[in-house]
Design an enzyme around this catalytic site. Sequence first.
Site, short mmCIF file in Angstrom:
data_model
loop_
_atom_site.label_atom_id
_atom_site.label_comp_id
_atom_site.label_asym_id
_atom_site.label_seq_id
_atom_site.Cartn_x
_atom_site.Cartn_y
_atom_site.Cartn_z
NE ARG A 231 69.79 -54.52 24.01
CZ ARG A 231 70.82 -55.33 24.20
NH1 ARG A 231 71.33 -56.01 23.19
NH2 ARG A 231 71.35 -55.47 25.40
CG ASN B 91 94.79 -13.58 26.98
OD1 ASN B 91 94.68 -14.50 27.80
ND2 ASN B 91 95.95 -13.18 26.49
CB ALA B 92 89.71 -11.96 22.95
CD GLU C 191 78.49 -18.90 14.88
OE1 GLU C 191 78.63 -19.71 13.97
OE2 GLU C 191 77.74 -17.91 14.80
CD GLU D 71 93.33 -11.86 19.48
OE1 GLU D 71 93.97 -11.52 20.50
OE2 GLU D 71 93.18 -11.14 18.48
CB ILE E 45 67.80 -45.04 24.38
CG1 ILE E 45 66.76 -44.19 25.11
CG2 ILE E 45 67.11 -46.11 23.53
CD1 ILE E 45 65.86 -43.37 24.21
CB THR F 213 79.43 -19.65 26.30
OG1 THR F 213 79.21 -18.41 26.97
CG2 THR F 213 80.92 -19.84 26.03
CB ILE G 138 90.31 -19.77 13.14
CG1 ILE G 138 90.82 -18.64 14.04
CG2 ILE G 138 89.52 -19.22 11.94
CD1 ILE G 138 89.73 -17.93 14.86
#
Lengths: 385, 398, 264
Positions: free
Chosen positions: A267, A128-129, A363, A126, A337, A365, A156
């Site tokens: 390259r 705040n969560a 899931e 949420e 690269i 940090t 979500i």
Amino acid sequence: MDYFLTEEQQMIKELAARIADEKVAPVARELDEKEEFPYEIMKILAESDLFGVYIPEEYGGLGGGITEQCLVIEELSRACAGVAVSYAASGLGCTPILLFGTEEQKQKYVPDIAAGKKLAAFALTEANAGSDVSGIQTMAVKDGDYYILNGTKQWITNGGEADVYVVLAVTNRSKGSRGFSAFIVEKDTPGLSFGKKEKKLGIRASATREVIFTDCRIPKENILGKEGMGFIVAMKNFDRTRPGIGAQAVGIAQGALDYAASYAHQRYQFGQPISSFQAIQHMLADMATQTEAARALVYATARMIDAGAKDFSKESSMAKVFASDVAMKVTTDAVQILGGYGYMRDYPVEKMMRDAKITQIYEGTNQIQRNIIALELIKQYASKK
Amino acid sequence: MMGIRIIEENCTGCAVCIRACPFNAVKMENDKAVILDNCTLCGSCADACKFDAIDFQAERGTGMGDLSSYRDVWVFAEQKGGIADSAVFELLGAGRRLADQLGEDLAAVLIGNKVRPVAQQLIAYGADKVYWVDHPDLEYFNDELYADNLSYLIQRYRPNIVLLAATVYGRSLGPRVAARIGTGLTADCTGLEIDVDTRNLMQTRPAFGGNLMATIVCPDHRPQMATVRPRVMRPLEPNSGRSGHILRQQAQLKQDLKTRVLQVVEEAGETLNLLEADIIVSGGRGLGDPKNFALVEELAKTLGGAVGASRAAVDAGWIPYSHQVGQTGKTVGPKIYFACGISGAVQHLAGMSSSDIIVAVNKDPDAPIFKVATYGIVGDVLEILPLITNEFKKALGK
Amino acid sequence: MNIIVCIKQVPATNDVKINKDTNTLVRDEAQSVINPFDTYAVEEGVRLKEATGGKITVISMGIPKVADILKECIAVGADDGILLSDRAFAGADTLATSAALAAGINKIGDYDIIICGKQAIDGDTGQVGPELAERLGIPHITCVRKIEEIKEDYIRAQRMTDFGYEVIECSLPAVITVVKEINEPRLPSIKGMMKAKKAVIPVWTADDVGADKDKIGLRGSPTKVIKTFTPEININTEIIDGAPEEQAHKLVEKLLQLQIKVPV
């Protein structure tokens, strides 16, 4: 490296790789640019039985475990992490039902998820969560045979696309972390609505939305486990799904390594392929080593869980934190690269670098993962005294 | 019993047979050749063996016995709505040459409804005879009815050679008739010659997507049937003064027809998919201005090809992304690829260098596109492109 | 509805290399795959089965290894595979191939529809389908791009033509050959792959199917390849000089000599 997969695991890996190469890779850039949900690919994955690899056979799955799930996520992530997370998030929504659901709940929801007929999602975060789960404000108030949900879940994955949501809500504010409960909410429940699709840095093919509950009445039999078990449901779920994020990171890293290595071979600068320069060789060597190490840790963790280990939060966090840091490093080096080309959207590595970033964030940090690892370590050493 | 067998005492293990086998069906075991299961009994190994170590008895079928009673070269005159397919005139051109070499007549088989005028045209293009079947039920091409009629005529008149155009219809009708008669059919031929010694028809056709050519004969069965690729053979100049016989034939009809054509729909101007087109004309920034893409489109239209573009042209907004050829666009492999005003950046070459023939028009003689081109023209694309289009229009009679 | 699908094994690529000295194909253990056009035939069979129920049998003539490719068909939804394999079948042209397939299909017996790919990418003949239909004495529709309706004894389909399409109906049983526009073949499912792994592919010999030995294999093939050669391809860039008109004229002349078919 040969991980001695079983014949069935090999089959699953090969089929997922084929879908990644033939169906996902050709559209990955377009899905990213248009920020389009990969409906077609979800259908292909469903027809291929891949949504059921980790689900027991009695619920329509193939009876495998987290290892099988990781193989699919890894292969898909090689081609597009946005597609892979749309697949993986359904597992994140289904796993709590498998872990804590009643037989009735399992019979009702799991077969359709295993068949890919329905997507699932897990709704915790949420405004705040996030890292701090105790900040959850979504309330579930019991009213006779129903719970009434009010609140807004944020960011979500599969929000709006999933048919089945496992939602964490507060049932008793005074009980702290024992005051949460998990509920199964079906998409067509009155009072359930969705916010706009979020604009993201990476994994743009995936759908990320607010999931909004406004006097949303849920039958009381839709509670997962018992009242107050919500926090446990979330933690046990993440313990089992974090290796999947690790697998996603490994896949992204492998995709970037593959592209960078073949580019370096083609390259030419100063009259020779840049792969002949030691500066490039050492970068590629490190990228390959790190990717393999990450894969080894992810597979080992997945197998440990599948073998029936009781306690694996630490290993599960290690797999996620290590692999995601590797993915960030390897994709950044791949862009380097390719040089200027790498920075251009015409080449796939900048997307991989953008996609890699989320694996360090969602899931839990990587900072939270390190907390988990450290906490387990401290417990372990404290008990030795 | 037909078959192939290694005579071990003669085999020296020289492995010449392995190199000679087109199908990888020979291997060495203990210094002796071994024939594998995928052998197609082509006999290449036996021909190559210098030590008579391969006993190859390709006992072929007995065929049809006396073939001398089969005479004349036939062309199936495919028509739609009373208009002959242009390939029919090409077949008459080729058939005329074969018939003259054999000292036989060239005949056309014309099946349809109210198609009498076509018969005259077939004679003008070289036919000596036209077997003409006319009936309202034969208005549209119908595999079943057309096969009944063509087979009936073949069985009755016993031609030596029957040619059909390798169109959708020809490639459907040909095999059904060949199977009914029990004779050989060679698909999609691009070369037809008479072997002076055997008087057999030597039919040359591409295989493996044109990577290999094969010459095929049908020695013991008649007629020798072939479908022939359109736009390969040359028609004769029509001569309305030529005379020939139009021989009306009774239509073979039946009550219990199993197949019916309900609807025939023409879809004109359908834009060709880049990936499927045999010819692609692509434009690049060298065109200078978006409106000059019309020149590219005109050539593509003339050749029935698709329009492609370089990334530079797409990025400049001159043409939609769906036309982009190259690393970040589509990878194509047409028979002919025209690169008009495209310098040939590696990313572009990656998407088109497998084309069979590459034609490059560019004003910069050092442009990389010339390194992969089959034909190169150094010059102003805006001037040369319309000239090429006109030349094609002239040649194709458009 | 009992559905039979005929498939062929072909080299994975038609980009074959030719040994210039011997004029033969260099097939360095080239991988073999199901003929791409046949994948549409299999998919259409699976879709028909999904719509009407019934059973799909996939049949092929070839070397024992072709069993693997028949198993791949089971992995994407076919029920059974049957392999016709016998030295007596070897060296077959299209006519002899159709005789072998017809014998195999007659042994299978009960069928409502036979589906083939439009052509195989190695030979590019497209002849086996109609020849098979003739041998079985049933109608055929080539180049089908859409099945509009199918019932117990009736099919209505769209056939692609050189100028558009036509709608054709015919009675069943019948042979149809399909073009790639008809569908998009699915990938296998894990359950299908497991079923395929366990599947046993019966191998039928010429005697098993009661084939007339004079009609199959080399003996039954009226046509014979007498020569193969590599077409001349100029890989060195030829720069065409002259005034613009001259350049255009010369170029077009050269290209016309290639005799590439131009759609009208």
